[in-house]
Design a protein around this motif. Structure first.
Motif, mmCIF file in Angstrom:
data_model
loop_
_atom_site.group_PDB
_atom_site.id
_atom_site.type_symbol
_atom_site.label_atom_id
_atom_site.label_comp_id
_atom_site.label_asym_id
_atom_site.label_seq_id
_atom_site.Cartn_x
_atom_site.Cartn_y
_atom_site.Cartn_z
ATOM 1 N N VAL A 242 0.857 -1.185 0.000
ATOM 2 C CA VAL A 242 0.000 0.000 0.000
ATOM 3 C C VAL A 242 0.899 1.243 0.000
ATOM 4 C CG1 VAL A 242 -1.782 1.309 1.207
ATOM 5 C CG2 VAL A 242 -1.842 -1.202 1.218
ATOM 6 N N VAL A 243 0.627 2.132 -0.941
ATOM 7 C CA VAL A 243 1.387 3.373 -1.070
ATOM 8 C C VAL A 243 0.406 4.533 -1.008
ATOM 9 C CG1 VAL A 243 3.025 4.682 -2.474
ATOM 10 C CG2 VAL A 243 3.015 2.183 -2.594
ATOM 11 N N GLU A 244 0.676 5.492 -0.124
ATOM 12 C CA GLU A 244 -0.140 6.709 -0.057
ATOM 13 C C GLU A 244 0.647 7.854 -0.685
ATOM 14 O OE1 GLU A 244 -1.464 7.502 3.891
ATOM 15 O OE2 GLU A 244 -2.746 5.714 3.992
ATOM 16 N N VAL A 245 0.036 8.509 -1.656
ATOM 17 C CA VAL A 245 0.717 9.586 -2.370
ATOM 18 C C VAL A 245 -0.113 10.859 -2.319
ATOM 19 C CG1 VAL A 245 1.825 7.949 -3.931
ATOM 20 C CG2 VAL A 245 -0.328 9.005 -4.613
ATOM 21 N N GLY A 246 0.577 11.989 -2.383
ATOM 22 C CA GLY A 246 -0.090 13.278 -2.487
ATOM 23 C C GLY A 246 -0.385 13.594 -3.943
ATOM 24 N N PRO A 247 -0.885 14.789 -4.228
ATOM 25 C CA PRO A 247 -1.207 15.146 -5.614
ATOM 26 C C PRO A 247 -0.019 14.993 -6.558
ATOM 27 C CG PRO A 247 -2.149 16.737 -4.094
ATOM 28 C CD PRO A 247 -1.287 15.848 -3.264
ATOM 29 N N GLY A 248 1.193 15.245 -6.060
ATOM 30 C CA GLY A 248 2.375 15.135 -6.906
ATOM 31 C C GLY A 248 2.801 13.706 -7.185
ATOM 32 N N GLY A 249 2.173 12.745 -6.523
ATOM 33 C CA GLY A 249 2.539 11.352 -6.729
ATOM 34 C C GLY A 249 1.470 10.522 -7.413
ATOM 35 N N ARG A 250 0.438 11.180 -7.934
ATOM 36 C CA ARG A 250 -0.662 10.436 -8.578
ATOM 37 C C ARG A 250 -0.192 9.655 -9.803
ATOM 38 N NH1 ARG A 250 -5.977 12.154 -7.024
ATOM 39 N NH2 ARG A 250 -6.738 11.309 -8.997
#
Length: 317
Positions: A242-250
């Protein structure tokens, strides 16, 4: 049976003649005649409509299939007028031919045949050939590796590799029996690895050294993987990450095959994916930086965090 690019090209050229003489031929009959699977034949048929007497749409082969029969709607288009190369086509073809002729490891007979064909093409191209003489292509080390692998497949010879594994950050030495070359973003060789006694895929630009051996290449009979969905095709039993990303990591959701991508309040995503080797995603955690983090499994999250700290410490020193 393993197939290289040259074998496929020869087959597709024969396929054009075969289909022209058999309008409405059955997919099963054609596949049987060429000694390939129906899936392999359909893959060839997906490529043929991009072929023709030039790169322009009106000259391309109009071939399609309904899954049962194959139809060629413009079988006479290939000979309605003499083949003429436009200046850009002649230039591209001549530059490519000269570049391939310089590849190390190319069989001398093939090199001489290519040079003879290039000379005839130059004569036919006339003034268009002039521009190509002012252009050149230099292959990096991958070009030499490609030539050696292609030769090993053609001559059924085993290879010795010194190969860099980014997941373990180490160089390993191994002998492999090459099966096929293919390209999915990068160029790879699929082979039977004698070190691990299993099928392995090697990226050519990660081969640090390569040697052709005198031993006969004898991989066990294995079914070739369908690569139409990409090189990485996770299985249901593979570990979950599971990876949680912000807008820059979409971008991660576009680049990596995943099971789900849940929207987060900040405009980011919680991405769930599977991989047979979770450790290979540690670099993803480092690449994301402030744009994301690995949350599951915990050992992978801790490993990525420790690697980031080590990198920061090294910069500080």
């Amino acid at each position: 049976m393993a197939t290289n690019a040259i074998d496929q090209t020869r087959r597709m050229l024969s396929l054009v003649t075969y289909l022209r003489e058999r309008p409405g031929a059955r997919v099963s009959d054609v596949a049987r005649a060429f000694g390939i699977t129906e899936d392999e034949l359909i893959a060839d048929l997906d490529v043929l409509p991009m072929c023709g007497t030039s790169f322009r749409g009106g000259d391309l082969l109009d071939i399609d299939t309904d899954g049962d029969r194959i139809w060629w709607h413009n079988p006479n288009s290939a000979d309605t007028e003499p083949l003429r190369l436009a200046a850009d086509e002649a230039t591209a073809l001549l530059v490519a031919a000269r570049a391939v002729a310089t590849l190390p490891g190319l069989r001398e007979g093939d090199r001489q045949a290519l040079l003879r064909a290039t000379a005839k093409l130059e004569a036919a191209a006339g003034e268009a050939a002039g521009a190509s003489s002012r252009l050149s292509v230099i292959f990096e080390s991958e070009g030499g590796v490609f030539a050696d692998v292609d030769r090993a497949i053609a001559e059924r010879r085993r290879l010795w590799l010194r190969y860099y594994s980014p997941a373990r950050d180490e160089l390993t030495e191994r002998e492999v029996d090459p099966i096929r070359l293919f390209a999915v973003g990068h160029t790879y060789v699929e082979a039977w690895c004698r070190l691990s006694e299993a099928r392995r895929t090697f990226r050519l630009d990660r081969v640090a050294e390569i040697k052709l051996l005198d031993e006969v290449s004898d991989p066990p009979p294995i079914e070739l993987r369908d690569l139409s969905e990409g090189l990485v095709q996770p299985a249901a039993e593979d570990p979950e990450v599971v990876v949680e990303v912000g807008p820059g990591g979409r971008w991660v959701a576009e680049y990596y095959p995943h099971d789900s991508a849940e929207e987060l309040p900040d405009g980011g995503l919680r991405i769930t994916l599977r991989t047979p080797n979770p450790g290979s995603l540690r670099r993803l955690g480092l690449r994301l930086g402030k744009d994301g983090r690995i949350t599951t499994p915990l050992e992978l999250a801790h490993s990525a965090r420790d690697a980031a700290r080590e990198a920061l410490t090294a910069y500080g020193e």
